[in-house]
Design a protein around this motif. Structure first.
Motif, PDB file in Angstrom:
ATOM      1  N   TYR A 224       0.829  -1.203   0.000  1.00 45.63           N
ATOM      2  CA  TYR A 224       0.000   0.000   0.000  1.00 45.63           C
ATOM      3  C   TYR A 224       0.865   1.254   0.000  1.00 45.63           C
ATOM      4  CZ  TYR A 224      -3.071   3.777   1.201  1.00 45.63           C
ATOM      5  OH  TYR A 224      -3.722   4.978   1.176  1.00 45.63           O
ATOM      6  N   ASP A 225       1.864   1.287   0.863  1.00 47.62           N
ATOM      7  CA  ASP A 225       2.735   2.468   0.960  1.00 47.62           C
ATOM      8  C   ASP A 225       3.395   2.779  -0.376  1.00 47.62           C
ATOM      9  OD1 ASP A 225       2.172   2.679   3.688  1.00 47.62           O
ATOM     10  OD2 ASP A 225       3.858   1.381   4.220  1.00 47.62           O
ATOM     11  N   LEU A 226       3.929   1.752  -1.023  1.00 49.33           N
ATOM     12  CA  LEU A 226       4.593   1.960  -2.313  1.00 49.33           C
ATOM     13  C   LEU A 226       3.611   2.430  -3.377  1.00 49.33           C
ATOM     14  CD1 LEU A 226       7.005  -1.079  -2.387  1.00 49.33           C
ATOM     15  CD2 LEU A 226       7.678   1.315  -2.457  1.00 49.33           C
ATOM     16  N   LEU A 227       2.477   1.763  -3.485  1.00 48.14           N
ATOM     17  CA  LEU A 227       1.503   2.126  -4.499  1.00 48.14           C
ATOM     18  C   LEU A 227       0.933   3.528  -4.263  1.00 48.14           C
ATOM     19  CD1 LEU A 227      -0.362  -1.274  -4.866  1.00 48.14           C
ATOM     20  CD2 LEU A 227       1.147  -0.191  -6.549  1.00 48.14           C
ATOM     21  N   ALA A 228       0.566   3.829  -3.035  1.00 48.93           N
ATOM     22  CA  ALA A 228      -0.038   5.128  -2.730  1.00 48.93           C
ATOM     23  C   ALA A 228       0.962   6.262  -2.949  1.00 48.93           C
ATOM     24  CB  ALA A 228      -0.558   5.141  -1.297  1.00 48.93           C
ATOM     25  N   THR A 229       2.188   6.077  -2.487  1.00 46.57           N
ATOM     26  CA  THR A 229       3.198   7.127  -2.647  1.00 46.57           C
ATOM     27  C   THR A 229       3.532   7.338  -4.110  1.00 46.57           C
ATOM     28  OG1 THR A 229       4.113   6.672  -0.463  1.00 46.57           O
ATOM     29  CG2 THR A 229       5.531   7.858  -2.018  1.00 46.57           C
ATOM     30  N   ASN A 230       3.713   6.268  -4.846  1.00 42.95           N
ATOM     31  CA  ASN A 230       4.054   6.412  -6.262  1.00 42.95           C
ATOM     32  C   ASN A 230       2.906   6.984  -7.073  1.00 42.95           C
ATOM     33  OD1 ASN A 230       6.807   5.701  -6.313  1.00 42.95           O
ATOM     34  ND2 ASN A 230       6.236   3.570  -5.990  1.00 42.95           N
ATOM     35  N   GLU A 231       1.680   6.682  -6.691  1.00 44.53           N
ATOM     36  CA  GLU A 231       0.528   7.306  -7.358  1.00 44.53           C
ATOM     37  C   GLU A 231       0.551   8.808  -7.146  1.00 44.53           C
ATOM     38  OE1 GLU A 231      -2.357   8.979  -6.070  1.00 44.53           O
ATOM     39  OE2 GLU A 231      -3.135   9.174  -8.085  1.00 44.53           O
ATOM     40  N   ARG A 232       0.865   9.230  -5.930  1.00 44.43           N
ATOM     41  CA  ARG A 232       0.922  10.672  -5.632  1.00 44.43           C
ATOM     42  C   ARG A 232       2.063  11.345  -6.391  1.00 44.43           C
ATOM     43  NH1 ARG A 232      -0.292   8.402  -0.328  1.00 44.43           N
ATOM     44  NH2 ARG A 232      -2.489   8.803   0.075  1.00 44.43           N
ATOM     45  N   ILE A 233       3.190  10.653  -6.507  1.00 45.66           N
ATOM     46  CA  ILE A 233       4.330  11.190  -7.264  1.00 45.66           C
ATOM     47  C   ILE A 233       3.938  11.382  -8.733  1.00 45.66           C
ATOM     48  CG2 ILE A 233       6.621  10.595  -8.179  1.00 45.66           C
ATOM     49  CD1 ILE A 233       7.195   9.290  -5.408  1.00 45.66           C
ATOM     50  N   ILE A 234       3.324  10.376  -9.314  1.00 48.06           N
ATOM     51  CA  ILE A 234       2.922  10.453 -10.726  1.00 48.06           C
ATOM     52  C   ILE A 234       1.856  11.526 -10.925  1.00 48.06           C
ATOM     53  CG2 ILE A 234       1.755   9.205 -12.592  1.00 48.06           C
ATOM     54  CD1 ILE A 234       3.190   6.659 -11.502  1.00 48.06           C
ATOM     55  N   ALA A 235       0.875  11.580 -10.030  1.00 51.03           N
ATOM     56  CA  ALA A 235      -0.198  12.568 -10.171  1.00 51.03           C
ATOM     57  C   ALA A 235       0.354  13.989 -10.093  1.00 51.03           C
ATOM     58  CB  ALA A 235      -1.260  12.352  -9.092  1.00 51.03           C
ATOM     59  N   SER A 236       1.215  14.253  -9.140  1.00 55.02           N
ATOM     60  CA  SER A 236       1.791  15.592  -9.005  1.00 55.02           C
ATOM     61  C   SER A 236       2.646  15.945 -10.208  1.00 55.02           C
ATOM     62  CB  SER A 236       2.632  15.667  -7.727  1.00 55.02           C
ATOM     63  OG  SER A 236       3.269  16.923  -7.628  1.00 55.02           O
ATOM     64  N   SER A 237       3.461  14.993 -10.656  1.00 56.26           N
ATOM     65  CA  SER A 237       4.326  15.222 -11.815  1.00 56.26           C
ATOM     66  C   SER A 237       3.504  15.510 -13.067  1.00 56.26           C
ATOM     67  CB  SER A 237       5.223  14.005 -12.057  1.00 56.26           C
ATOM     68  OG  SER A 237       6.092  13.806 -10.971  1.00 56.26           O
ATOM     69  N   CYS A 238       2.445  14.737 -13.268  1.00 59.40           N
ATOM     70  CA  CYS A 238       1.595  14.942 -14.444  1.00 59.40           C
ATOM     71  C   CYS A 238       0.840  16.260 -14.360  1.00 59.40           C
ATOM     72  CB  CYS A 238       0.618  13.782 -14.609  1.00 59.40           C
ATOM     73  SG  CYS A 238       1.387  12.256 -15.151  1.00 59.40           S
ATOM     74  N   ASP A 239       0.303  16.578 -13.197  1.00 57.75           N
ATOM     75  CA  ASP A 239      -0.402  17.857 -13.043  1.00 57.75           C
ATOM     76  C   ASP A 239       0.522  19.029 -13.355  1.00 57.75           C
ATOM     77  OD1 ASP A 239      -2.731  16.563 -12.313  1.00 57.75           O
ATOM     78  OD2 ASP A 239      -2.505  16.944 -10.156  1.00 57.75           O
ATOM     79  N   ALA A 240       1.747  18.978 -12.833  1.00 55.18           N
ATOM     80  CA  ALA A 240       2.711  20.059 -13.082  1.00 55.18           C
ATOM     81  C   ALA A 240       3.104  20.116 -14.556  1.00 55.18           C
ATOM     82  CB  ALA A 240       3.950  19.867 -12.206  1.00 55.18           C
ATOM     83  N   ALA A 241       3.306  18.957 -15.172  1.00 52.81           N
ATOM     84  CA  ALA A 241       3.696  18.923 -16.587  1.00 52.81           C
ATOM     85  C   ALA A 241       2.588  19.486 -17.476  1.00 52.81           C
ATOM     86  CB  ALA A 241       4.048  17.499 -17.001  1.00 52.81           C
ATOM     87  N   ILE A 242       1.354  19.162 -17.166  1.00 52.52           N
ATOM     88  CA  ILE A 242       0.227  19.689 -17.953  1.00 52.52           C
ATOM     89  C   ILE A 242       0.177  21.213 -17.848  1.00 52.52           C
ATOM     90  CG2 ILE A 242      -2.293  19.810 -18.066  1.00 52.52           C
ATOM     91  CD1 ILE A 242      -2.235  16.762 -17.271  1.00 52.52           C
ATOM     92  N   LYS A 243       0.336  21.735 -16.647  1.00 52.96           N
ATOM     93  CA  LYS A 243       0.321  23.194 -16.465  1.00 52.96           C
ATOM     94  C   LYS A 243       1.494  23.843 -17.193  1.00 52.96           C
ATOM     95  CE  LYS A 243      -2.294  23.652 -12.216  1.00 52.96           C
ATOM     96  NZ  LYS A 243      -3.430  24.373 -12.720  1.00 52.96           N
ATOM     97  N   ALA A 244       2.676  23.228 -17.116  1.00 48.08           N
ATOM     98  CA  ALA A 244       3.852  23.782 -17.795  1.00 48.08           C
ATOM     99  C   ALA A 244       3.667  23.744 -19.309  1.00 48.08           C
ATOM    100  CB  ALA A 244       5.112  23.020 -17.383  1.00 48.08           C
ATOM    101  N   HIS A 245       3.093  22.668 -19.814  1.00 49.15           N
ATOM    102  CA  HIS A 245       2.835  22.567 -21.252  1.00 49.15           C
ATOM    103  C   HIS A 245       1.811  23.607 -21.692  1.00 49.15           C
ATOM    104  CE1 HIS A 245       2.367  20.870 -25.214  1.00 49.15           C
ATOM    105  NE2 HIS A 245       1.054  20.828 -25.020  1.00 49.15           N
TER     106      HIS A 245
END
Length: 133
Positions: A90-111
């Motif tokens: 759970y810890d690995l999946l939840a943390t990595n989901e948050r990492i991906i979500a934040s990275s994608c949200d930031a990339a979309i805004k930057a694009h």
């Protein structure tokens, strides 16, 4: 070209940063040192490199760092190997989901802001941990 590399203090991220600098890129690295602790890299004092100690789950920080970047290399992840996964799935999946979500949200805004043109996602070498060929 300006490139942001998340997970830049990690094993794979370090090689990516070295290669980008060798090719003349300006690189911003971000890492929270969660895997290896603070490490010294051969390129820490390179004039085209800037390091930020931070957490990629901080979307506002990521948006700020991507503001002037053409390319984002998404390499940050919470890793631990197969045995760690079975104990802390759970810890690995939840943390990595948050990492991906934040990275994608930031990339979309930057694009959308008109600068970021490319995103490259890295995988951990740990996916091959138990492979026999």
């Amino acid at each position: 070209m300006n490139t942001l590399v998340s997970g830049s203090a990690g094993f794979i991220g370090g090689y990516v940063v070295e290669e980008l600098l060798r090719r003349g890129h300006h690189v911003i690295g971000i890492d929270n040192y969660s895997k290896y602790g603070k490490v010294v890299k051969s390129y820490d004092d390179h004039p085209n490199y800037r390091f930020v100690e931070g957490d990629v789950r901080d979307t506002d920080l990521m948006i700020d760092l991507m503001h002037d970047c053409d390319h984002f290399v998404a390499g940050a992840a919470l890793i631990g190997g197969i045995s760690y996964f079975h104990t802390y799935a759970y810890d690995l999946l939840a943390t990595n989901e948050r990492i991906i979500a934040s990275s994608c949200d930031a990339a979309i805004k930057a694009h959308d802001a008109g600068r970021l043109q490319k995103v490259t996602y890295l995988s951990s070498s740990m996916v091959f941990e138990s492979a026999d060929h």
